[in-house]
Design a protein around this motif. Structure first.
Motif, PDB file in Angstrom:
ATOM      1  N   SER A   3       0.863  -1.174   0.000  1.00 46.55           N
ATOM      2  CA  SER A   3       0.000   0.000   0.000  1.00 46.55           C
ATOM      3  C   SER A   3       0.898   1.221   0.000  1.00 46.55           C
ATOM      4  O   SER A   3       1.815   1.321   0.824  1.00 46.55           O
ATOM      5  N   GLU A  40       0.704   5.327   0.092  1.00 48.16           N
ATOM      6  CA  GLU A  40      -0.100   6.531   0.249  1.00 48.16           C
ATOM      7  C   GLU A  40       0.599   7.683  -0.452  1.00 48.16           C
ATOM      8  O   GLU A  40       1.800   7.908  -0.273  1.00 48.16           O
ATOM      9  N   VAL A  87      -3.862  11.016  -5.295  1.00 46.65           N
ATOM     10  CA  VAL A  87      -4.133   9.718  -5.907  1.00 46.65           C
ATOM     11  C   VAL A  87      -4.660   9.870  -7.334  1.00 46.65           C
ATOM     12  O   VAL A  87      -4.410   9.022  -8.181  1.00 46.65           O
ATOM     13  N   ASP A  88      -5.356  10.963  -7.612  1.00 49.35           N
ATOM     14  CA  ASP A  88      -5.859  11.183  -8.966  1.00 49.35           C
ATOM     15  C   ASP A  88      -4.699  11.362  -9.955  1.00 49.35           C
ATOM     16  O   ASP A  88      -4.747  10.851 -11.076  1.00 49.35           O
ATOM     17  N   TYR A 100      -3.125   7.951 -10.498  1.00 46.34           N
ATOM     18  CA  TYR A 100      -3.993   7.169 -11.385  1.00 46.34           C
ATOM     19  C   TYR A 100      -3.812   7.620 -12.841  1.00 46.34           C
ATOM     20  O   TYR A 100      -3.659   6.790 -13.738  1.00 46.34           O
ATOM     21  N   LEU A 115     -10.170   3.554  -9.789  1.00 45.17           N
ATOM     22  CA  LEU A 115     -10.161   4.620  -8.796  1.00 45.17           C
ATOM     23  C   LEU A 115     -11.531   4.699  -8.117  1.00 45.17           C
ATOM     24  O   LEU A 115     -12.560   4.826  -8.790  1.00 45.17           O
ATOM     25  N   ARG A 131      -9.498   7.245  -0.904  1.00 52.97           N
ATOM     26  CA  ARG A 131      -9.677   7.193  -2.354  1.00 52.97           C
ATOM     27  C   ARG A 131      -8.490   6.398  -2.862  1.00 52.97           C
ATOM     28  O   ARG A 131      -7.349   6.696  -2.517  1.00 52.97           O
ATOM     29  N   ARG A 132      -8.751   5.365  -3.667  1.00 54.09           N
ATOM     30  CA  ARG A 132      -7.658   4.463  -4.037  1.00 54.09           C
ATOM     31  C   ARG A 132      -7.925   3.755  -5.350  1.00 54.09           C
ATOM     32  O   ARG A 132      -9.032   3.750  -5.875  1.00 54.09           O
ATOM     33  N   VAL A 140      -2.811   1.988  -4.187  1.00 54.04           N
ATOM     34  CA  VAL A 140      -2.349   3.376  -4.189  1.00 54.04           C
ATOM     35  C   VAL A 140      -3.507   4.219  -3.662  1.00 54.04           C
ATOM     36  O   VAL A 140      -4.614   4.158  -4.195  1.00 54.04           O
ATOM     37  N   LEU A 141      -3.252   5.000  -2.604  1.00 56.57           N
ATOM     38  CA  LEU A 141      -4.340   5.665  -1.906  1.00 56.57           C
ATOM     39  C   LEU A 141      -3.990   7.044  -1.413  1.00 56.57           C
ATOM     40  O   LEU A 141      -2.813   7.384  -1.262  1.00 56.57           O
ATOM     41  N   SER A 142      -5.036   7.810  -1.155  1.00 56.38           N
ATOM     42  CA  SER A 142      -4.936   9.100  -0.459  1.00 56.38           C
ATOM     43  C   SER A 142      -6.044   9.155   0.570  1.00 56.38           C
ATOM     44  O   SER A 142      -7.127   8.609   0.359  1.00 56.38           O
TER      45      SER A 142
END
Length: 117
Positions: free
Chosen positions: A66, A68, A72-73, A76, A90, A98-99, A112-114
């Motif tokens: 994972s 962070e 994240v946008d 992506y 997404l 949001r991932r 992959v996240l925020s």
């Protein structure tokens, strides 16, 4: 005794292609290179964590890593631009992240996240 650091090791037949993936997508810098092993870093500091899971949430498989990020946008969009395999689109998850999932060249599944600000 205190744990000072946890390092993730990704087995790869092509160290250079996996290094390029992480450098291009996440802006990580090479901090050590012995040819057979390359270590990448961001300069950020984070708490030492290990997550143990029976699933990845929302019916997804448990990811290998994972990561962070602050946007994240953007991650992506870069993943799509570079043609990386998106394994989970997404999504805004009900637990407040949001991932998306993407696969690296070694086949590792990345979450992959925020977190929202």
């Amino acid at each position: 005794m205190k744990v000072k650091r946890i390092v993730t090791n990704v087995a790869a037949e092509s160290v250079s292609s996996v290094q390029k993936f992480y450098s291009d997508l996440f802006g990580l810098d090479v901090v050590m290179d012995h040819g057979w092993i390359v270590t990448l870093a961001s300069g950020e500091t984070a708490a030492v964590q290990i997550s143990v899971a029976s699933e990845g949430g929302s019916g997804t498989p448990v990811p290998d890593l994972s990561i962070e990020v602050d946007d994240v946008d953007a991650a992506y969009a870069l993943s799509k631009k570079f043609g990386h395999e998106i394994a989970y689109e997404l999504t805004d998850e009900p637990w407040g992240v949001r991932r998306f999932y993407v696969r690296d060249p070694a086949g590792k599944l990345l979450n992959v996240l925020s977190h929202p600000d």
